[in-house]
Design an enzyme around this catalytic site. Structure first.
Site, PDB file in Angstrom:
ATOM      1  N   GLY A 167      -0.912   3.314  10.265  1.00  0.00           N
ATOM      2  CA  GLY A 167      -1.613   2.530  11.358  1.00  0.00           C
ATOM      3  C   GLY A 167      -2.962   1.955  10.962  1.00  0.00           C
ATOM      4  O   GLY A 167      -3.355   2.368   9.905  1.00  0.00           O
ATOM      5  N   ARG A 175      -8.869   1.483  10.113  1.00  0.00           N
ATOM      6  CA  ARG A 175     -10.029   0.888  10.075  1.00  0.00           C
ATOM      7  C   ARG A 175     -10.110  -0.706  10.148  1.00  0.00           C
ATOM      8  O   ARG A 175     -10.897  -1.430  10.017  1.00  0.00           O
ATOM      9  CB  ARG A 175     -10.851   1.159   8.863  1.00  0.00           C
ATOM     10  CG  ARG A 175     -10.033   1.001   7.564  1.00  0.00           C
ATOM     11  CD  ARG A 175     -11.016   1.123   6.357  1.00  0.00           C
ATOM     12  NE  ARG A 175     -10.239   1.106   5.168  1.00  0.00           N
ATOM     13  CZ  ARG A 175     -10.885   1.391   3.730  1.00  0.00           C
ATOM     14  NH1 ARG A 175     -12.105   1.408   3.723  1.00  0.00           N
ATOM     15  NH2 ARG A 175     -10.157   1.282   2.728  1.00  0.00           N
ATOM     16  N   LYS A 214     -11.976  -5.526   8.886  1.00  0.00           N
ATOM     17  CA  LYS A 214     -11.555  -4.440   8.041  1.00  0.00           C
ATOM     18  C   LYS A 214     -12.973  -3.543   7.898  1.00  0.00           C
ATOM     19  O   LYS A 214     -13.978  -4.158   7.344  1.00  0.00           O
ATOM     20  CB  LYS A 214     -11.080  -4.801   6.774  1.00  0.00           C
ATOM     21  CG  LYS A 214     -10.676  -3.378   5.995  1.00  0.00           C
ATOM     22  CD  LYS A 214      -9.797  -3.887   4.788  1.00  0.00           C
ATOM     23  CE  LYS A 214      -9.298  -2.568   3.828  1.00  0.00           C
ATOM     24  NZ  LYS A 214      -8.499  -2.922   2.992  1.00  0.00           N
ATOM     25  N   ASP A 233     -13.221   7.587   8.324  1.00  0.00           N
ATOM     26  CA  ASP A 233     -14.386   7.135   9.325  1.00  0.00           C
ATOM     27  C   ASP A 233     -14.172   5.759   9.929  1.00  0.00           C
ATOM     28  O   ASP A 233     -15.019   5.197  10.754  1.00  0.00           O
ATOM     29  CB  ASP A 233     -15.531   7.161   8.503  1.00  0.00           C
ATOM     30  CG  ASP A 233     -15.801   6.490   7.316  1.00  0.00           C
ATOM     31  OD1 ASP A 233     -14.760   5.866   6.923  1.00  0.00           O
ATOM     32  OD2 ASP A 233     -16.538   6.501   6.541  1.00  0.00           O
ATOM     33  N   GLY A 234     -13.175   5.162   9.586  1.00  0.00           N
ATOM     34  CA  GLY A 234     -12.985   3.620  10.077  1.00  0.00           C
ATOM     35  C   GLY A 234     -13.793   2.641   9.363  1.00  0.00           C
ATOM     36  O   GLY A 234     -14.048   1.515   9.627  1.00  0.00           O
ATOM     37  N   ARG A 292     -10.629 -10.606   7.651  1.00  0.00           N
ATOM     38  CA  ARG A 292      -9.318 -10.908   6.984  1.00  0.00           C
ATOM     39  C   ARG A 292      -8.721 -11.887   7.777  1.00  0.00           C
ATOM     40  O   ARG A 292      -8.775 -11.640   9.051  1.00  0.00           O
ATOM     41  CB  ARG A 292      -8.257  -9.812   6.526  1.00  0.00           C
ATOM     42  CG  ARG A 292      -9.051  -8.776   5.888  1.00  0.00           C
ATOM     43  CD  ARG A 292      -8.317  -7.982   5.066  1.00  0.00           C
ATOM     44  NE  ARG A 292      -7.389  -6.999   5.979  1.00  0.00           N
ATOM     45  CZ  ARG A 292      -6.678  -5.923   5.278  1.00  0.00           C
ATOM     46  NH1 ARG A 292      -6.581  -5.884   4.177  1.00  0.00           N
ATOM     47  NH2 ARG A 292      -6.063  -5.290   6.335  1.00  0.00           N
ATOM     48  N   ARG A 316       3.482  -5.237   8.323  1.00  0.00           N
ATOM     49  CA  ARG A 316       3.971  -4.694   7.091  1.00  0.00           C
ATOM     50  C   ARG A 316       5.150  -4.209   7.122  1.00  0.00           C
ATOM     51  O   ARG A 316       5.717  -4.057   8.455  1.00  0.00           O
ATOM     52  CB  ARG A 316       2.777  -3.845   6.815  1.00  0.00           C
ATOM     53  CG  ARG A 316       1.406  -4.041   6.752  1.00  0.00           C
ATOM     54  CD  ARG A 316       0.681  -2.849   7.515  1.00  0.00           C
ATOM     55  NE  ARG A 316      -0.849  -3.756   7.325  1.00  0.00           N
ATOM     56  CZ  ARG A 316      -1.832  -3.611   6.541  1.00  0.00           C
ATOM     57  NH1 ARG A 316      -1.466  -3.127   5.422  1.00  0.00           N
ATOM     58  NH2 ARG A 316      -2.924  -4.128   6.958  1.00  0.00           N
ATOM     59  N   ASP A 330       3.396   0.481   3.685  1.00  0.00           N
ATOM     60  CA  ASP A 330       2.425   0.025   4.635  1.00  0.00           C
ATOM     61  C   ASP A 330       1.443  -0.918   3.952  1.00  0.00           C
ATOM     62  O   ASP A 330       0.667  -1.588   4.609  1.00  0.00           O
ATOM     63  CB  ASP A 330       1.571   1.183   5.112  1.00  0.00           C
ATOM     64  CG  ASP A 330       1.033   2.097   4.142  1.00  0.00           C
ATOM     65  OD1 ASP A 330       1.586   2.676   3.068  1.00  0.00           O
ATOM     66  OD2 ASP A 330      -0.378   2.128   3.889  1.00  0.00           O
ATOM     67  N   ASN A 331       1.591  -1.164   2.741  1.00  0.00           N
ATOM     68  CA  ASN A 331       0.799  -2.427   2.135  1.00  0.00           C
ATOM     69  C   ASN A 331       1.685  -3.383   1.550  1.00  0.00           C
ATOM     70  O   ASN A 331       1.319  -4.202   0.760  1.00  0.00           O
ATOM     71  CB  ASN A 331      -0.027  -1.690   0.668  1.00  0.00           C
ATOM     72  CG  ASN A 331      -1.011  -0.599   1.362  1.00  0.00           C
ATOM     73  OD1 ASN A 331      -1.534  -0.692   2.459  1.00  0.00           O
ATOM     74  ND2 ASN A 331      -1.554  -0.051   0.158  1.00  0.00           N
TER      75      ASN A 331
HETATM   76  P1  AMP Z   1      -4.758   2.260   2.293  1.00  0.00           P
HETATM   77  O1  AMP Z   1      -4.219   3.044   0.991  1.00  0.00           O
HETATM   78  O2  AMP Z   1      -6.060   1.634   2.090  1.00  0.00           O
HETATM   79  O3  AMP Z   1      -3.816   1.038   2.416  1.00  0.00           O
HETATM   80  O4  AMP Z   1      -4.600   3.145   3.910  1.00  0.00           O
HETATM   81  C1  AMP Z   1      -3.794   3.887   3.956  1.00  0.00           C
HETATM   82  C2  AMP Z   1      -3.819   4.203   5.332  1.00  0.00           C
HETATM   83  O5  AMP Z   1      -5.137   4.980   5.491  1.00  0.00           O
HETATM   84  C3  AMP Z   1      -3.981   3.133   6.348  1.00  0.00           C
HETATM   85  O6  AMP Z   1      -3.498   3.662   7.450  1.00  0.00           O
HETATM   86  C4  AMP Z   1      -5.393   2.847   6.470  1.00  0.00           C
HETATM   87  O7  AMP Z   1      -5.630   2.394   7.733  1.00  0.00           O
HETATM   88  C5  AMP Z   1      -5.995   4.284   6.381  1.00  0.00           C
HETATM   89  N1  AMP Z   1      -7.462   4.171   6.093  1.00  0.00           N
HETATM   90  C6  AMP Z   1      -7.738   4.185   4.778  1.00  0.00           C
HETATM   91  N2  AMP Z   1      -9.228   4.086   4.773  1.00  0.00           N
HETATM   92  C7  AMP Z   1      -9.612   4.469   5.889  1.00  0.00           C
HETATM   93  C8  AMP Z   1     -10.952   4.989   6.484  1.00  0.00           C
HETATM   94  N3  AMP Z   1     -12.078   4.642   5.882  1.00  0.00           N
HETATM   95  N4  AMP Z   1     -10.914   5.060   7.965  1.00  0.00           N
HETATM   96  C9  AMP Z   1      -9.678   5.321   8.423  1.00  0.00           C
HETATM   97  N5  AMP Z   1      -8.647   4.997   7.954  1.00  0.00           N
HETATM   98  C10 AMP Z   1      -8.480   4.648   6.842  1.00  0.00           C
HETATM   99 MG    MG Z   2      -3.216  -0.242   3.703  1.00  0.00          MG
END
Ligand code: AMP
Ligand code: MG
Length: 528
Positions: free
Chosen positions: A102, A105, A125, A137-138, A195, A202, A276-277
């Site tokens: 999900g 952040r 973001k 931490d979001g 963004r 996705r 998810d990407n």
């Molecule tokens: P990513 O690999 O950056 O596409 O992230 C994978 C998952 O981790 C997604 O669900 C993102 O929303 C979550 N995520 C990545 N960085 C953070 C963050 N700093 N705080 C909260 N969720 C994160």
């Molecule tokens: Mg992602």
């Protein structure tokens, strides 16, 4: 001012919401999203914005420069009509099922119609935690936000399908990150990027409902995607037949294949092609530890997290996208109910990619058509030379357009020499041998044989400027000292990457030696 914009928020209208509205981390069954507000930041400051995206959204300069803009796009204030939410999705990460992920952040602010008549979603973001933040931490750090902001716009101007970026705002707050997961956590400046995309759906948005056997919601989401983003396929009744769902999947496969062909054309490595990407619209999405190949190396990945398994290296991207599409096919099977047709569409992906790749490589070499009996060999031999002699991809192809196939080839090697990272004994004769084959072939081509049209085709296919890793890192280093001028300059040069732009000639250069193994330039982690 805020009633300048009419937000239609189609996603929240059409799909089931999480009934809980508290911002606590949790599993969210039977919902496509959760309502959640951005967390305000201490001292927002506008660092950069894209005037093209602002224009698209009907935002004039006065609005962009107003306190309302920086407050809105840092998450401190909402414009009338915005209904913020975080999306629910799952995914396969590095080949393994990861369950619910999900928007941890990312927070969608609202959807509005752009000047082009199309619907655009605005998404922050780094705007603070959501129910999907898990243990994180979001937030987002400035360095990653600069990279996402610049690369989104650079890719757009390069003609690569991508999400866009409206703004880059510093939060005035620090974020703690352990960049290389080695116990050296540091305080870094935080930032928020806005963004903009027609859809942020996705593969994982469909996977979450499939995994939970929420087939009714899965179908609603598929209908929503078709109505809003694939209207040419829609029956117009709001609910579609298996045939339409198959056409939709075909379209997704085609777009994904085309996107990867573009990545290979410009030398882009995404770095984290988890499901998810992967955008349902075939857009490049989620700029994390991505990189640009300097020397053409099919085995290169910028992502240190993937250094061992090398799943997402440059030359593996088409194969991984295919695997990801197979996961999407699996997810939608309960609605489509036709494994055979899904399977043959998946097969068609490989053909489309192969054909697209060959046509693209041909265009890079100045060929308007691919000849099956000669050209795939010519491409293979070139790749062989690239692996033998470390060659800068961008410089090589752009300079190849300066070689005249009608003139004696060997003396013209000096033009291409600039693209080489090293000097080896046999180099010149090996290259001359290949160039002779190339020149003979190109002179048989209806476009290739004509100097001006050949050069036009090559220059429109081979960018002069790309967002090299070390350039982005220079912009980051300066930004950490409070100087944002390099961000503005890179955004500017990347607006016209196929134009000569002699004033920016210094950016048409090989990666300097100091950047070869430097963190941020050749090594990036998922920590952002
Ligand atoms: P990513 O690999 O950056 O596409 O992230 C994978 C998952 O981790 C997604 O669900 C993102 O929303 C979550 N995520 C990545 N960085 C953070 C963050 N700093 N705080 C909260 N969720 C994160
Ligand atoms: Mg992602």
């Amino acid at each position: 001012m805020s009633d300048m914009f009419t937000f239609n928020n189609r996603f929240v209208r059409a799909l089931p919401a999480d009934p809980l509205e508290t911002n606590t981390r949790r599993q969210v069954p039977r919902a496509s999203y959760s309502k959640v507000l951005p967390t305000p930041v201490h001292a927002p400051k506008l660092i950069a914005y894209s005037h093209e995206v602002a224009d698209l959204l009907g935002m004039d300069r006065a609005f962009v420069m107003s306190p309302q803009f920086v407050n809105t796009f840092s998450g401190n204030e909402l414009l009338g009509g915005m209904e913020p939410f975080a999306m629910n999705y799952a995914g396969h990460q590095f080949g393994n099922w990861a369950g619910q992920l999900g928007d941890g952040r990312a927070i969608n602010l609202g959807e509005l119609e752009g000047n082009d008549g199309r619907n655009w979603t605005l998404q922050l973001k780094g705007a603070g935690p959501t129910p999907y933040s898990r243990t994180a931490d979001g937030r987002a750090v400035l360095r990653s936000s600069i990279r996402e902001f610049l690369c989104s716009e650079a890719m757009f101007h390069l003609g690569v399908p991508t999400t866009r970026a409206l703004s880059l705002v510093g939060t005035g707050e620090s974020v703690v990150r352990d960049m290389f997961y080695d116990g050296n956590a540091q305080m870094e400046p935080g930032a928020v990027v806005c963004r903009v995309s027609q859809s942020f759906l996705r593969f994982g948005n469909f996977q979450i409902h499939a995994a939970r056997e929420e087939h009714d919601i899965l179908q609603r989401l598929m209908d929503f995607s078709i109505e809003n983003d694939f209207p040419h396929l829609s029956l117009g009744t709001g609910s579609n037949t298996p045939k339409v769902f198959l056409d939709w999947f075909q379209d997704i496969c085609d777009r994904t294949a085309d996107m990867i062909v573009h990545w290979m054309r410009v030398g882009f490595v995404h770095g984290v092609m988890n499901t998810d990407n992967m955008s349902i619209l075939g857009l490049t999405i989620d700029y994390g530890p991505y990189g640009w190949v300097d020397d053409f190396d099919l085995d290169w990945t910028p992502n240190t997290t993937d250094a061992q398994s090398r799943r997402y290296v440059f030359g593996n991207q088409a194969g991984v996208a295919h695997w990801n599409l197979a996961q999407l096919a699996r997810a939608i099977l309960p609605v489509v109910n036709d494994a055979e047709s899904l399977g043959s569409i998946l097969k068609s992906y490989s053909l489309r990619y192969q054909t697209g790749y060959e046509r693209m490589m041909g265009a890079k070499l100045g060929l308007s058509e691919v000849q099956q009996d000669t050209d795939p060999n010519l491409f293979k031999e070139l790749e062989g030379l690239f692996s033998r002699y470390e060659t800068d991809m961008t410089l090589f192809f752009r300079l190849l357009g300066r070689i005249n196939p009608k003139d004696s080839i060997r003396p013209q090697w000096s033009i291409l020499k600039e693209s080489q990272y090293g000097a080896q004994a046999d180099q010149e004769s090996d290259w001359a041998a290949w160039l002779n084959k190339w020149s003979a072939r190109v002179l048989q081509d209806s476009v290739g044989k004509l100097d001006a049209p050949r050069r036009k085709l090559m220059d429109a296919t081979n960018p002069k400027y790309v967002l090299r890793n070390y350039l982005a890192q220079e912009a980051i280093d300066k930004a950490h000292e409070g100087d944002y001028s390099t961000i503005a300059e890179l955004l500017d040069v990347m607006r016209r990457p196929y134009d000569e732009q002699p004033e920016y000639q210094r950016y048409f250069a090989k990666r300097p030696d100091w950047a070869r193994d430097k963190a941020g330039c050749s090594m990036l982690s998922c920590s952002s």
